[in-house]
Each structure stands twice: as structure tokens, then as C-alpha cells.
Enzyme design. Structure first.
Site, mmCIF file in Angstrom:
data_model
loop_
_atom_site.group_PDB
_atom_site.id
_atom_site.type_symbol
_atom_site.label_atom_id
_atom_site.label_comp_id
_atom_site.label_asym_id
_atom_site.label_seq_id
_atom_site.Cartn_x
_atom_site.Cartn_y
_atom_site.Cartn_z
ATOM 1 N N GLU A 111 10.935 -13.467 5.745
ATOM 2 C CA GLU A 111 9.930 -13.032 6.715
ATOM 3 C C GLU A 111 8.607 -13.724 6.449
ATOM 4 O O GLU A 111 8.389 -14.300 5.374
ATOM 5 C CB GLU A 111 9.769 -11.505 6.666
ATOM 6 C CG GLU A 111 9.472 -10.964 5.292
ATOM 7 C CD GLU A 111 9.654 -9.450 5.209
ATOM 8 O OE1 GLU A 111 8.632 -8.765 5.013
ATOM 9 O OE2 GLU A 111 10.790 -8.967 5.330
ATOM 10 N N LYS A 113 4.706 -14.293 5.559
ATOM 11 C CA LYS A 113 3.703 -13.678 4.685
ATOM 12 C C LYS A 113 2.361 -13.769 5.413
ATOM 13 O O LYS A 113 1.732 -14.819 5.443
ATOM 14 C CB LYS A 113 3.624 -14.381 3.337
ATOM 15 C CG LYS A 113 2.665 -13.704 2.359
ATOM 16 C CD LYS A 113 2.679 -14.400 1.018
ATOM 17 C CE LYS A 113 1.812 -13.634 0.027
ATOM 18 N NZ LYS A 113 0.421 -13.503 0.474
ATOM 19 N N ASP A 115 -1.558 -13.228 6.178
ATOM 20 C CA ASP A 115 -2.734 -13.312 5.318
ATOM 21 C C ASP A 115 -3.797 -12.351 5.827
ATOM 22 O O ASP A 115 -4.719 -12.725 6.558
ATOM 23 C CB ASP A 115 -3.261 -14.746 5.298
ATOM 24 C CG ASP A 115 -4.295 -14.964 4.203
ATOM 25 O OD1 ASP A 115 -4.357 -14.127 3.288
ATOM 26 O OD2 ASP A 115 -5.024 -15.962 4.269
ATOM 27 N N TYR A 250 5.804 -4.444 7.541
ATOM 28 C CA TYR A 250 6.882 -5.198 6.914
ATOM 29 C C TYR A 250 7.703 -4.451 5.866
ATOM 30 O O TYR A 250 8.590 -5.033 5.245
ATOM 31 C CB TYR A 250 6.344 -6.480 6.287
ATOM 32 C CG TYR A 250 5.191 -6.285 5.321
ATOM 33 C CD1 TYR A 250 5.327 -5.567 4.133
ATOM 34 C CD2 TYR A 250 3.949 -6.833 5.607
ATOM 35 C CE1 TYR A 250 4.282 -5.403 3.259
ATOM 36 C CE2 TYR A 250 2.885 -6.680 4.732
ATOM 37 C CZ TYR A 250 3.062 -5.963 3.558
ATOM 38 O OH TYR A 250 2.014 -5.801 2.703
ATOM 39 N N LYS A 337 4.336 -19.714 -1.227
ATOM 40 C CA LYS A 337 3.061 -20.039 -0.593
ATOM 41 C C LYS A 337 3.094 -21.460 -0.020
ATOM 42 O O LYS A 337 3.487 -22.394 -0.708
ATOM 43 C CB LYS A 337 1.929 -19.941 -1.612
ATOM 44 C CG LYS A 337 1.624 -18.519 -2.085
ATOM 45 C CD LYS A 337 0.950 -17.726 -0.988
ATOM 46 C CE LYS A 337 0.249 -16.499 -1.547
ATOM 47 N NZ LYS A 337 -1.001 -16.808 -2.217
ATOM 48 N N CYS A 431 -38.177 -33.489 6.409
ATOM 49 C CA CYS A 431 -37.476 -32.779 7.482
ATOM 50 C C CYS A 431 -37.097 -33.754 8.595
ATOM 51 O O CYS A 431 -37.960 -34.514 9.075
ATOM 52 C CB CYS A 431 -38.366 -31.672 8.050
ATOM 53 S SG CYS A 431 -37.640 -30.822 9.471
ATOM 54 N N CYS A 434 -39.390 -32.612 11.879
ATOM 55 C CA CYS A 434 -40.859 -32.662 11.954
ATOM 56 C C CYS A 434 -41.484 -33.564 10.905
ATOM 57 O O CYS A 434 -42.705 -33.767 10.914
ATOM 58 C CB CYS A 434 -41.438 -31.250 11.848
ATOM 59 S SG CYS A 434 -41.212 -30.491 10.219
ATOM 60 N N CYS A 449 -37.444 -26.960 4.735
ATOM 61 C CA CYS A 449 -38.645 -27.474 5.392
ATOM 62 C C CYS A 449 -39.654 -26.324 5.413
ATOM 63 O O CYS A 449 -39.391 -25.283 6.023
ATOM 64 C CB CYS A 449 -38.345 -27.922 6.822
ATOM 65 S SG CYS A 449 -39.838 -28.276 7.787
#
Length: 685
Positions: A111, A113, A115, A250, A337, A431, A434, A449
Site C-alpha cells: 500500500e 505510504k 506523508d 490504513y 522510502k 540594494c 534603491c 536594506c
């Protein structure tokens, strides 16, 4: 480093990773790397029995307990599964099962798995009575109220007796998606049973949520599991409902299950109304297991929810009992996995984005490449340290993965392919918007900045933050509208919002209704409580929680503006960096001018003291607001929420069905009882 030192080091690291994964829901390493560290520690402890420690990470299952929820002991412990990442380990497990059953024939249920967040649901007489998280495997958090908002979890089971013919999908090439066997299923479920599964956030919801968080410059969820976990632990069930969580079940447990077969029990549960994965198959041979794994390693990308592997279980419950358990996991099951999909592509350029707080985020621009079903050409590089750690050069060939299979991230560099003329990436000094020289604050990984009052992305970002739901909640405005008003010169800071009138934004006269809605929304924000005004100001490093702390400590904006470094740091949760940022903000004349204008427009610049010094008990079911909302209203008005009645209780806010014991105690102590309407009138007055 000798082996004893390595054992101590691994224990320390794994305890930290367990904490980040189960408590904070902020993992810093992948599952595979965690498992490798755990296996190394297990091997070293086996070689050194003198180092035995009952508190070693190898002796316990990690915890995701949350003290804000009532904790419940599991009737059946929720143990974790042993993990593997290769076919040889699967073969070794298969052989161990065969030997453990002394050569007896056995079937394996394959089946998906999923997450997500593990959940245990208890049903009595066909009704959901309790939902408990996995916790530490022995005790978990009671999240029944939140789980009831998940529509795929039945509150009452299908009690009609029926026989179903179940058909399952099969791939064009005949690959094993499910079984096409005919099963006779009856809906006469046991009087009491437990069913376990995963709470999941669908990809579409996850993407929408992260987009919203990105626009609000809030930290993104790393993956749907973290998002689902954070959602389910929310104290507001209405928030849980809005997140549209899903659930796949499950495993069935109980004294009177329909069959000895795990697969057959799940098919029975499907007929009772549970959402059971159709990606299940019963097999007998090792090759059939490999076929199932290989099929789903590709096909899982088309599923609506996240998966990270395959679970293999001996199907017979009798054989499961015979095989038994190790200290941490069942011998009759194992998790395979999937490896994260990784691609290699060329880094062409690094560009830089300026956020609301002035934080500079470097972005990798790469040759477009297909990854996990989508085209990827950009990935965040986090900060300067990230770039230095990888020694990134323009022209490098970099390895890219998708964190949680959705957020692209660079995980390595192929040094062998580096061009001779490649130049190292040099983080910018000014930056990009600017031209102001950047600064890096002590303890911070990001460069900033400092031109917060003159840098366009920061100005627009602060206005967008100001109107956000958790701040001033002006939902009639959005980022595009703010950008439009800024370009037109209608707004240059947040105070300018309160000078907007319908005529200015009505355009050619065809948008009168929407213009009026915007003006009304801005006007309504004047009633937003002081603590949210503090958050809305967008002071660097001051988040929603710290804004509440500041508001409740200083009571009004003038006291906050006058606060010194020592006084700020005396507040629990306010550190030196934040304290200095607050002082810097209030020493800027432009900010003081904006605050004075906001005060003049009628915004709440002090904490209400209507309930100052009063201890209030909330009991019953309410119509106008939720219990959590009433708790917030009490705090915003200076009151204190208490859980039990005593002679120090000021009054009870009582809804429908107030507990009889509380009512009796209140009458005995002569404590005033206010209805919902009476309380709201008192607050409004």
C-alpha cells in the site's frame, strides 16, 4: 573521534532532530539522512553494551505532543515502521518473515505510504468518539474537534448491510494498481474499534497556502506534512476547516474485526464509509512486491496528495501476532522510502529580491529542467552563507531537488563540470532596488536594506503587510491594487490609505461599488484592537506574538515609543536584536509622523482596559463568536482567561449548555453570570 564519543554525539544530534521534526515541525535534514544516523547509532550501541541508556534516541519514538491539547493514552501503542531505501533490504525483510513463520505460506499487502500526520480514530456504535495524534506512540493529543472538520472522515458510519463488488484500476501495461477480486463486504461494523491513517493536505491546498504566506512574507511550509500538522494543531477548528485537509485510513484494530486479513478488513472499512486507498494490492512473491514499488515510484506523481514510499504488511493478523514486535517497530511490516528525484542543470545568474522587511533573498536562475512533473528554472539560495557553503560559481552545474516535492532547492554542485572561467558568486553590497548599502544584523543570516522609508519594494510590502488579515484586515484591498495606487502616487505609506476617497479610485465612474467597498473596508479597520495595530506597523523582527506581548505590557503607543533597551528586554520573548529594532523604528521621524497621522485618523493606539484586573471563566456553546474568539476579546480588553471557578472569578461568560457543576459552583460563590449578548454590549459600551 573514538566510538564512545561518536555515540554521545549521535545521541545529541538525533535528540535535536527528533525535537525539530516532532515538536517544532521544522526538520532540518531529510528522512533518509535521519535514518542513516539512527542506524549508525544502533550499530555502535550494539558494539558497546556498556553504553546502554534508556533515554537514547534508539529506545524511544519521537514526540509531537502539544501541551495545549488534552493528552490521551493509546489503547494500542502506535509504533513506527522500520525504513529501507533499497530492494535488498526488502528481500531481507521478506526472508525474515518467511523464517519467522517457519516456512508457512503468507501474503503481503502492498500500500501507499502517505506523508502526513498519523491519526487514530475510535468509533463506538458507528460514531466517531475520539481522534488522537500519534504523539510519542504511547500518548497523543486529543484533536477530535479539529478532525471533525475533515470531510473525508465519517462522523457516523454507513450502517446499511450490503454486498459490494469492488473494481480497482489497472494500468494499461497491466501493472498492479489494485486487486480485481470480488469481495463480499458487510456494513455491520464492530461495536467498538480503532482505525488509523494519515491526515493530509492536498497539493492544491498546499500550493495555495504557501502562495498566501509568500505574499504575506511569512515562512513557507517546507512540505504538505508540516502544513497538515500545523493546521491540525490549531486552536481554531474554523481554521482547520478552511484548510480542506484530507485523510486516508490504513489499519483497523479491535476485538471483533470482520476478517483475519488486513486487506479484507480495509475493504470492509471502505464499505462503512472510510476513505481507503485504492493503491493496495495483495501479493505473494518478492517480484510482485518489486513490480508494485516500481510502478508507484513513477505513478505517485499523479496523486493529489504527498507520498514518500510504500508500506509492506503481512496480510494475516494471526501471522502478524506470531511475528510480533521489536522494541520500536513490528516485525510484520516495513516501509520502503522513495528516493527524492534529482536533476542537474546549469546556473546562469543569481538575482536578488527585496522583501517587506528589507531582507535580501538571492535567487538562482537556471537552464529550464523537468523535475517531478514540472518545469523548474528558479530556486531560492536562502542567504549569503548558503552560497558560500556550496562555493557556487556562475556556470556551475547544480543538483536540484524539490523540497517536499514542491519547492525547488539546490542540494549540491558537480565540481567536475565547472568551467575554467567560472567566477564565484559574489553577494551584492547594495540594494538592487534603491542602491542603499546593505547591512547584516548580529545573529541574522540575511542581509538587509536599511532604507525602509525610501525603498519601493519595502514601502509596498509594508502596506501589503498592514492590510493583511492578521493585521488591519482590510480584505477589500490586495497587492495588485496597492501597487496600482503606489504607481499613481495615491499612497506613499500606510497612513495615506486613510485619505483615499471614492472619487479618487472610481476611475471612469464604472467602479463605484467596488470603490465604496474599499473605502468602507479602510474605515472599518479603525476598530482593529491595539495589539494588531502594533503588528501592522511592520516593525522589523516584531511578529504577531511579540506584538501582543508589547501591547499588553505597555498598554499604549506612547509608552511603547518611550521604552528603553533594558525595559524592552525585560519582557519575556523580546531579545536584544528585536529591542534594538523597536528603538530604531521609533527614533525615525518619518515613522513617528505616520503614527501620529494614524492616531489622528482614529486607529486604536491603546489597549482597552474595560476588563482590566478581571478573571473570567468561559463556559458553554456560543452563537456570535467561537470560544477562542471570546478568549481573544477578553485579552484585548485587559482581562484574564481562567479555566476554573473560584472566589477570585470576576464573572462567567456563559453560552448555551453551561456545565451544571460550574453553574452550581457559581451560584454557591455568588459569582455573576453574563450571557453572550450581555457581554458583547458591555464590551461595546
Amino acid at each position: 573521534m573514538d566510538e564512545i564519543q561518536r555515540i554521545n554525539q549521535l545521541r545529541k544530534e538525533l535528540h535535536e532532530h527528533n525535537y525539530r521534526y516532532y515538536v517544532l515541525n521544522q526538520p532540518t535534514i531529510g528522512d533518509q539522512e535521519f535514518d542513516f544516523l539512527m542506524h549508525e547509532l544502533q550499530d555502535l550501541e550494539a558494539k558497546h553494551p556498556e553504553m546502554a541508556d534508556p533515554n537514547s534516541p534508539t529506545q524511544r519514538v519521537g514526540s509531537d505532543l502539544n501541551a495545549e491539547f488534552r493528552q490521551v493514552e493509546h489503547k494500542y501503542p502506535m509504533l513506527s515502521l522500520a525504513n529501507t531505501y533499497n530492494e535488498q533490504d526488502v528481500a531481507d525483510w521478506y526472508e525474515s518473515v518467511r523464517k519467522g513463520l517457519a516456512g508457512e505460506d503468507f501474503e503481503v499487502c502492498c500500500e501507499m505510504k502517505y506523508d502526513g500526520l498519523s491519526i487514530s480514530l475510535t468509533y463506538v456504535d458507528g460514531k466517531l468518539t475520539q481522534a488522537v495524534t500519534r504523539g510519542d506512540g504511547v500518548r497523543g493529543d486529543d484533536v477530535t474537534a479539529n478532525v471533525k472538520t475533515i470531510r473525508s472522515i465519517p462522523l457516523v458510519l454507513n450502517g446499511e448491510r450490503r454486498t459490494d463488488s469492488l473494481e480497482f484500476a489497472t494500468a494499461k501495461d497491466g501493472s498492479p494498481v489494485g486487486n480485481s477480486t470480488l469481495y463480499t463486504l458487510h456494513s455491520n461494523f464492530p461495536k467498538e474499534f480503532e482505525i488509523r491513517g494519515e491526515i493530509l493536505m492536498p497539493w492544491t491546498v498546499f500550493e495555495r497556502l504557501n502562495k498566501e504566506r509568500e505574499e504575506a512574507e511569512e515562512p513557507l511550509f517546507a512540505n504538505p506534512r508540516n502544513a497538515a500538522s500545523g493546521t491540525l494543531k490549531s486552536q481554531k477548528s474554523s481554521l482547520v476547516a478552511s484548510r480542506q485537509l484530507d485523510a486516508y485510513l490504513y489499519y483497523l484494530l479491535g476485538e471483533e474485526l470482520p476478517a483475519d486479513g488486513h486487506f479484507e478488513n480495509l475493504e470492509a472499512a471502505r464499505s462503512w464509509g472510510f476513505k481507503i486507498s485504492e493503491g493496495m494490492k495483495k501479493v505473494k512473491t518478492l517480484q510482485e512486491i518489486y513490480d508494485f514499488i516500481n510502478y508507484w515510484d513513477k505513478e505517485r506523481k499523479n496523486l493529489p496528495v504527498a507520498t514518500d514510499g510504500i508500506v509492506l504488511k503481512v496480510n494475516s493478523l494471526r501471522q502478524q501476532r506470531s511475528l510480533g514486535f521489536t522494541a520500536k517497530s513490528p516485525r510484520w511490516a516495513i516501509a520502503y522510502k522513495f528516493k527524492a528525484e534529482r536533476v542537474c542543470t546549469r546556473l546562469n545568474e543569481v538575482t536578488y529580491q527585496v522583501g517587506r522587511t528589507g531582507a535580501i533573498t538571492p535567487v538562482a536562475n537556471m537552464d529550464p529542467v523537468q523535475l517531478a512533473g514540472t518545469t523548474v528554472k528558479r530556486a531560492t539560495l536562502n542567504n549569503e552563507d548558503f552560497i558560500k557553503n556550496f562555493d557556487l560559481h556562475i556556470g556551475d552545474y547544480v543538483y536540484v531537488e524539490k523540497g517536499g516535492e514542491i519547492i525547488p532547492k539546490i542540494v549540491g554542485v558537480d565540481i567536475d563540470q565547472r568551467p575554467i572561467i567560472a567566477q564565484p558568486v559574489q553577494f551584492i553590497k547594495r540594494c538592487p532596488e534603491c542602491g542603499t548599502p546593505l547591512v547584516r544584523y548580529e545573529g541574522e543570516a540575511a542581509w538587509y536594506c536599511p532604507n525602509d522609508s525610501g525603498c519601493p519594494p519595502q514601502i509596498k510590502g509594508r502596506i501589503e503587510h498592514f492590510i493583511a488579515r492578521k493585521a488591519m484586515n482590510i480584505d477589500s484591498l490586495g497587492p495588485e491594487t496597492i501597487d496600482d495606487y503606489y504607481r499613481q502616487g495615491l499612497i506613499k505609506n500606510v497612513a495615506d490609505l486613510y485619505t483615499i476617497d471614492v472619487q479618487q479610485i472610481n476611475g471612469d465612474g464604472s467602479r463605484t461599488k467596488s470603490a465604496q467597498r474599499i473605502v468602507n473596508g479602510i474605515a472599518a479597520s479603525k476598530d482593529v484592537p491595539f495589539e494588531r495595530v502594533v503588528f501592522a506597523l511592520g516593525i522589523r523582527f516584531v511578529g504577531e506574538t511579540s506584538a501582543k506581548l508589547l501591547a499588553r505590557h505597555f498598554k499604549n503607543i506612547d509608552a511603547l515609543m518611550a521604552a528603553g533597551l533594558e525595559e524592552l528586554q525585560e519582557i519575556e520573548g523580546i531579545g536584544e536584536v528585536m529591542a534594538k529594532s523597536i528603538i530604531t523604528y521609533f527614533h525615525d521621524e518619518k515613522n513617528i509622523e505616520i503614527i501620529n497621522r494614524l492616531r489622528g485618523y482614529g486607529l486604536q493606539m491603546e489597549l482597552s482596559t474595560k476588563l482590566e484586573g478581571q478573571s473570567i471563566v468561559i463556559s458553554g456553546v456560543f452563537t456570535h463568536h467561537s470560544r477562542d474568539e471570546y478568549k481573544s476579546i477578553i485579552e484585548q480588553n485587559g482581562g484574564k482567561n481562567v479555566g476554573s471557578i473560584s472566589n477570585k472569578t470576576s464573572f462567567i461568560l456563559a453560552g448555551e449548555n453551561m456545565g451544571p457543576s460550574k453553574l452550581q459552583k457559581a451560584e454557591k460563590l455568588g459569582i455573576r453570570i453574563l450571557s453572550e449578548d450581555e457581554f458583547l454590549k458591555m464590551i461595546e459600551a
